[in-house]
Design a protein around this motif. Structure first.
Motif, PDB file in Angstrom:
ATOM      1  N   GLN A  25       0.821  -1.212   0.000  1.00  0.00           N
ATOM      2  CA  GLN A  25       0.000   0.000   0.000  1.00  0.00           C
ATOM      3  C   GLN A  25       0.856   1.263   0.000  1.00  0.00           C
ATOM      4  O   GLN A  25       0.343   2.367  -0.084  1.00  0.00           O
ATOM      5  CB  GLN A  25      -0.941   0.000   1.213  1.00  0.00           C
ATOM      6  N   ARG A  26       2.169   1.096   0.095  1.00  0.00           N
ATOM      7  CA  ARG A  26       3.064   2.255   0.029  1.00  0.00           C
ATOM      8  C   ARG A  26       3.068   2.818  -1.391  1.00  0.00           C
ATOM      9  O   ARG A  26       2.864   2.098  -2.361  1.00  0.00           O
ATOM     10  CB  ARG A  26       4.487   1.863   0.448  1.00  0.00           C
ATOM     11  N   GLN A  27       3.342   4.098  -1.494  1.00  0.00           N
ATOM     12  CA  GLN A  27       3.389   4.743  -2.804  1.00  0.00           C
ATOM     13  C   GLN A  27       4.625   4.299  -3.570  1.00  0.00           C
ATOM     14  O   GLN A  27       5.722   4.236  -3.018  1.00  0.00           O
ATOM     15  CB  GLN A  27       3.403   6.271  -2.645  1.00  0.00           C
ATOM     16  N   ARG A  28       4.414   3.996  -4.818  1.00  0.00           N
ATOM     17  CA  ARG A  28       5.519   3.647  -5.709  1.00  0.00           C
ATOM     18  C   ARG A  28       6.226   4.944  -6.093  1.00  0.00           C
ATOM     19  O   ARG A  28       5.555   5.922  -6.437  1.00  0.00           O
ATOM     20  CB  ARG A  28       4.934   2.970  -6.940  1.00  0.00           C
ATOM     21  N   PRO A  29       7.555   4.985  -6.024  1.00  0.00           N
ATOM     22  CA  PRO A  29       8.250   6.230  -6.404  1.00  0.00           C
ATOM     23  C   PRO A  29       7.901   6.654  -7.825  1.00  0.00           C
ATOM     24  O   PRO A  29       7.812   5.814  -8.721  1.00  0.00           O
ATOM     25  CB  PRO A  29       9.733   5.858  -6.299  1.00  0.00           C
ATOM     26  N   ALA A  30       7.695   7.939  -8.011  1.00  0.00           N
ATOM     27  CA  ALA A  30       7.322   8.449  -9.338  1.00  0.00           C
ATOM     28  C   ALA A  30       8.349   8.056 -10.387  1.00  0.00           C
ATOM     29  O   ALA A  30       8.004   7.754 -11.523  1.00  0.00           O
ATOM     30  CB  ALA A  30       7.171   9.969  -9.286  1.00  0.00           C
ATOM     31  N   ALA A  31       9.614   7.999  -9.995  1.00  0.00           N
ATOM     32  CA  ALA A  31      10.679   7.642 -10.930  1.00  0.00           C
ATOM     33  C   ALA A  31      10.570   6.189 -11.389  1.00  0.00           C
ATOM     34  O   ALA A  31      11.125   5.808 -12.403  1.00  0.00           O
ATOM     35  CB  ALA A  31      12.044   7.877 -10.290  1.00  0.00           C
ATOM     36  N   ASP A  32       9.835   5.364 -10.638  1.00  0.00           N
ATOM     37  CA  ASP A  32       9.680   3.955 -11.006  1.00  0.00           C
ATOM     38  C   ASP A  32       8.464   3.721 -11.889  1.00  0.00           C
ATOM     39  O   ASP A  32       7.981   2.607 -11.992  1.00  0.00           O
ATOM     40  CB  ASP A  32       9.552   3.081  -9.749  1.00  0.00           C
ATOM     41  N   GLY A  33       7.935   4.735 -12.511  1.00  0.00           N
ATOM     42  CA  GLY A  33       6.846   4.520 -13.444  1.00  0.00           C
ATOM     43  C   GLY A  33       5.609   5.307 -13.082  1.00  0.00           C
ATOM     44  O   GLY A  33       4.553   5.091 -13.653  1.00  0.00           O
ATOM     45  N   GLY A  34       5.721   6.181 -12.119  1.00  0.00           N
ATOM     46  CA  GLY A  34       4.637   7.110 -11.873  1.00  0.00           C
ATOM     47  C   GLY A  34       3.654   6.706 -10.814  1.00  0.00           C
ATOM     48  O   GLY A  34       2.730   5.951 -11.080  1.00  0.00           O
ATOM     49  N   GLY A  35       3.879   7.177  -9.608  1.00  0.00           N
ATOM     50  CA  GLY A  35       2.913   7.154  -8.520  1.00  0.00           C
ATOM     51  C   GLY A  35       2.054   5.920  -8.360  1.00  0.00           C
ATOM     52  O   GLY A  35       2.336   4.873  -8.902  1.00  0.00           O
ATOM     53  N   GLY A  36       0.983   6.092  -7.599  1.00  0.00           N
ATOM     54  CA  GLY A  36       0.114   4.973  -7.264  1.00  0.00           C
ATOM     55  C   GLY A  36       0.801   4.058  -6.264  1.00  0.00           C
ATOM     56  O   GLY A  36       1.978   4.223  -5.952  1.00  0.00           O
ATOM     57  N   THR A  37       0.049   3.097  -5.771  1.00  0.00           N
ATOM     58  CA  THR A  37       0.631   2.155  -4.820  1.00  0.00           C
ATOM     59  C   THR A  37       1.290   1.001  -5.568  1.00  0.00           C
ATOM     60  O   THR A  37       1.006   0.759  -6.745  1.00  0.00           O
ATOM     61  CB  THR A  37      -0.437   1.587  -3.876  1.00  0.00           C
ATOM     62  N   TRP A  38       2.136   0.272  -4.851  1.00  0.00           N
ATOM     63  CA  TRP A  38       2.728  -0.932  -5.442  1.00  0.00           C
ATOM     64  C   TRP A  38       1.620  -1.922  -5.804  1.00  0.00           C
ATOM     65  O   TRP A  38       1.682  -2.562  -6.856  1.00  0.00           O
ATOM     66  CB  TRP A  38       3.729  -1.556  -4.486  1.00  0.00           C
ATOM     67  N   ALA A  39       0.607  -2.044  -4.949  1.00  0.00           N
ATOM     68  CA  ALA A  39      -0.485  -2.985  -5.243  1.00  0.00           C
ATOM     69  C   ALA A  39      -1.143  -2.646  -6.576  1.00  0.00           C
ATOM     70  O   ALA A  39      -1.432  -3.536  -7.385  1.00  0.00           O
ATOM     71  CB  ALA A  39      -1.519  -2.977  -4.113  1.00  0.00           C
ATOM     72  N   GLU A  40      -1.368  -1.351  -6.825  1.00  0.00           N
ATOM     73  CA  GLU A  40      -1.976  -0.939  -8.097  1.00  0.00           C
ATOM     74  C   GLU A  40      -1.053  -1.255  -9.272  1.00  0.00           C
ATOM     75  O   GLU A  40      -1.500  -1.710 -10.323  1.00  0.00           O
ATOM     76  CB  GLU A  40      -2.287   0.562  -8.059  1.00  0.00           C
TER      77      GLU A  40
END
Length: 145
Positions: A25-40
């Motif tokens: 549920q943590r936010q994915r770094p924007a540099a890794d493909g743009g926001g959202g959670t890892w689950a998403e």
């Protein structure tokens, strides 16, 4: 007596499975493909491997982020969210729950290589480095050779 079978134990959707695991549920770094959670980011994606048989792609990036979190956050293991299973364990558990148990050795290989690198020199891109490291490098370390 009457025997009735219920089908309550049917598999849930991957997104619902991941929702139960706090690291995802943590936010994915924007540099890794743009926001959202890892689950998403991981919902519905099949994990892949690189040429070194390490977990790769978004699943590998998420696992690297989890190992990095464990390395960078003191006392993460005292957090109630990680009492049953740590961040890296949650990523692997989620992958298995999503039906990809066959990828567990690749995940273990990436987790071990990442832990070892973080204890020594940090995540250094290179020919023998897992491909997930490049995407998983924090922005401050990208391109710093």
């Amino acid at each position: 007596g009457e025997r009735r079978q219920t089908r309550q134990a049917r598999p849930r959707q991957p997104r619902a499975e991941m929702a139960a695991l706090p690291f995802l549920q943590r936010q994915r770094p924007a540099a890794d493909g743009g926001g959202g959670t890892w689950a998403e980011a991981l919902a519905g994606l099949a994990p892949t491997t690189d040429e070194l048989r390490n977990l790769a792609g978004p699943w590998g990036e998420c696992l690297v982020a989890a190992v990095q979190y464990e390395h960078d956050v003191p006392n993460w293991d005292r957090d109630p969210d990680y009492r049953r299973n740590g961040p890296a364990g949650q990523v692997i558990e989620s992958m298995i729950r999503a039906g990809h148990r066959q990828m567990e050795p690749a995940a273990d290989r990436l987790e071990n290589a990442t832990q070892k690198a973080l204890r020594r020199t940090g995540l250094q891109p290179g020919p023998s480095a897992p491909t997930a490291w490049q995407a998983g490098l924090p922005p401050a370390r990208r391109g710093a050779a």
